[in-house]
Design an enzyme around this catalytic site. Structure first.
Site, PDB file in Angstrom:
ATOM      1  N   ASP A   1     -10.225  -2.380-102.294  1.00 36.25           N
ATOM      2  CA  ASP A   1      -9.463  -3.348-102.555  1.00 36.25           C
ATOM      3  C   ASP A   1     -10.026  -4.806-102.583  1.00 36.25           C
ATOM      4  OD1 ASP A   1      -9.581  -3.588-100.021  1.00 36.25           O
ATOM      5  OD2 ASP A   1      -7.402  -3.004 -99.484  1.00 36.25           O
TER       6      ASP A   1
ATOM      7  N   ARG B   1     -10.186  -4.971 -89.652  1.00 37.58           N
ATOM      8  CA  ARG B   1      -8.751  -5.362 -89.751  1.00 37.58           C
ATOM      9  C   ARG B   1      -7.813  -4.006 -89.547  1.00 37.58           C
ATOM     10  NH1 ARG B   1      -5.982  -9.953 -92.116  1.00 37.58           N
ATOM     11  NH2 ARG B   1      -3.675  -9.259 -92.046  1.00 37.58           N
TER      12      ARG B   1
ATOM     13  N   LEU C   1     -11.360  -0.879 -97.540  1.00 34.72           N
ATOM     14  CA  LEU C   1      -9.881  -1.184 -97.776  1.00 34.72           C
ATOM     15  C   LEU C   1      -9.795  -2.609 -96.640  1.00 34.72           C
ATOM     16  CD1 LEU C   1      -8.409   2.540 -97.613  1.00 34.72           C
ATOM     17  CD2 LEU C   1      -8.420   0.628 -99.657  1.00 34.72           C
ATOM     18  N   HIS C   2      -9.130  -3.535 -97.021  1.00 35.65           N
ATOM     19  CA  HIS C   2      -8.884  -4.548 -95.987  1.00 35.65           C
ATOM     20  C   HIS C   2      -7.819  -5.406 -96.399  1.00 35.65           C
ATOM     21  CE1 HIS C   2     -11.625  -6.914 -98.492  1.00 35.65           C
ATOM     22  NE2 HIS C   2     -10.918  -7.824 -98.041  1.00 35.65           N
ATOM     23  N   ARG C   3      -7.202  -5.334 -97.530  1.00 39.30           N
ATOM     24  CA  ARG C   3      -6.121  -6.056 -98.015  1.00 39.30           C
ATOM     25  C   ARG C   3      -4.814  -5.946 -96.876  1.00 39.30           C
ATOM     26  NH1 ARG C   3      -8.347  -9.839 -99.885  1.00 39.30           N
ATOM     27  NH2 ARG C   3     -10.041  -9.278-101.419  1.00 39.30           N
TER      28      ARG C   3
END
Ligand code: UD1
Ligand code: UDP
Length: 362
Positions: free
Chosen positions: A279, A239, A204-206
């Site tokens: 994502d 992030r 996950l990083h969006r």
């Protein structure tokens, strides 16, 4: 005099896309200059990929690092302008949709250096994504648009782009996957991370998922629900790390939060997974070729071919736990026909198009 082709890379997914193009140009004796902007700089977000994929040390590393979009893009523009003026390449090759991509394109457009965009024409039609802004501006300014899938070609044509600028070359990120296939072994990676044989893998990083605490909390809760049925390994991008931890995404009770993995370890883990929850753009493509069911936690994808010709499904955070349960009960759909030209030879096609493009510039 030989004319140099420069490449600009900066963020993790750029490296897997660039490696086959760089190698194929080297095989054609094309002089090249490799510029790393330093957008990603952690050992596990950058150096590891150069080592694993046999990419030569960058000729230039601008070390721009992190910042707001404006601050990072400003540092990229200033650093890249000086480098481009010093080296005056015959053409600049840029990859994907990250801030390094748009900055290099803008600098070169102003200096009349022709730009080649690898992975042009992808569209999510979601202008809240920074990547969509980067893609659209890059494609307007680039001179040669190398596309990974037919719908990307159609998007560019629909936007009024002269089709003479567009070539369907296939997917160089999949070249890297196929080239390294013999190195993928899930067992040792699972053992090193203390994971059982059956595992789901999540990345996950969006910003829309990890920066917004409401959405991030929904996703954390859904992952915990999934972990009641299957262990979930989460090699977490830097992030979202702190926010997700604050919201309860910590190791324990079937959740395994680990550092980002090198490419070979990551794809190994994915190749042996029952399910991927992500994502990431690149991971949607890789699971399509690896035949691993993929749930993408996004309202849209710029890579619909991974749904029509792959294992990918879009889910909302609310749908995630039920969709994961359905996959684990055997409801995944596996494609019979692969995306065209995702065959391990995209890098060679890119190289041939780039050399022909240079010849046309003479
Ligand atoms: C960037 C790309 C995104 C891509 C992703 C791939 C843009 C606008 N976004 O997002 O499209 O999917 O890379 O991974 O270009 N950080 C570290 N160490 C690093 C790199 C980043 O700690 O080596 C942390 C910093 O806190 C930084 C944050 O991650 O502020 C975000 O990094 P940044 O490069 O701005 O964007 P990504 O979210 O990585
Ligand atoms: N990847 C990796 N280690 C990880 C997570 C991802 O090597 O811990 C690889 C993945 O296999 C793919 C690329 O990184 O090749 C995707 O990058 P990312 O998800 O950061 O960016 P995106 O594709 O979303 O732009």
């Amino acid at each position: 005099m030989p004319r140099t082709v420069a490449h600009v890379v900066g963020a993790r997914p750029n490296f897997m896309k660039m490696a086959p193009v760089f190698d194929a140009l080297a095989a054609l004796d094309q002089p090249q200059l490799l510029i790393h902007t330093g957008q990603h700089y952690d050992e596990k977000m950058s150096d590891v990929f150069f080592r694993e994929l046999g990419i030569p040390e960058p000729d230039v590393n601008l070390g721009v690092g992190s910042g707001s979009h404006a601050a990072q893009t400003a540092a990229l523009l200033t650093g890249l302008e000086a480098t481009v003026l010093e080296h005056r390449p015959a053409a600049m090759v840029v990859y994907g949709d990250v801030n390094s991509t748009i900055a290099a394109t803008l600098v070169c457009a102003k200096l009349s250096i022709p730009v080649v965009h690898v992975e042009a024409g992808l569209r999510s039609f979601d202008m809240t994504m920074p990547e969509e802004v980067n893609r659209r501006v890059t494609d307007v300014l680039a001179d040669l648009l190398l596309v990974t899938s037919p719908e990307a070609y159609a998007h560019l044509a629909n936007e009024g782009c002269d089709v003479e600028r567009i070539r369907l070359v296939g997917n160089p990120m999949i070249d890297t996957l196929l080239r390294n296939r013999d190195r993928f072994a899930p067992g040792p990676v699972r053992a090193a991370a203390g994971l059982p044989e059956r595992v789901a893998v999540s990345t996950l990083h969006r910003p829309a998922n990890v920066d917004d605490p409401v959405v991030a909390k929904q996703i954390v809760d859904a992952l915990k629900q999934v972990a009641e049925t299957i262990d979930v390994a989460i090699p977490l991008h830097p992030r979202g790390r702190q926010r997700l931890a604050d919201l309860g995404l910590v190791s324990g009770e079937g959740i395994h939060v680990i550092d980002p993995l090198g490419y070979v370890d990551f794809v190994s883990l994915v190749s042996g997974a029952d399910l991927v929850i992500t994502d990431s753009g690149g991971v949607q493509e890789e699971t399509t070729i690896l035949d691993v069911p993929c749930l993408t936690v996004r309202p849209n994808t710029e890579r619909p071919i991974t749904i029509t010709h792959g294992t990918n499904r879009l889910v909302t955070p609310e749908q995630l736990a039920d969709a994961a349960a359905a996959v684990l009960q055997g409801e995944a759909v596996f494609p019979t026909d692969r995306p065209p030209f995702w065959d391990g030879h995209a890098g060679e096609r890119c190289a041939r198009e780039i050399v022909a493009f240079l010849d046309r510039l003479r």
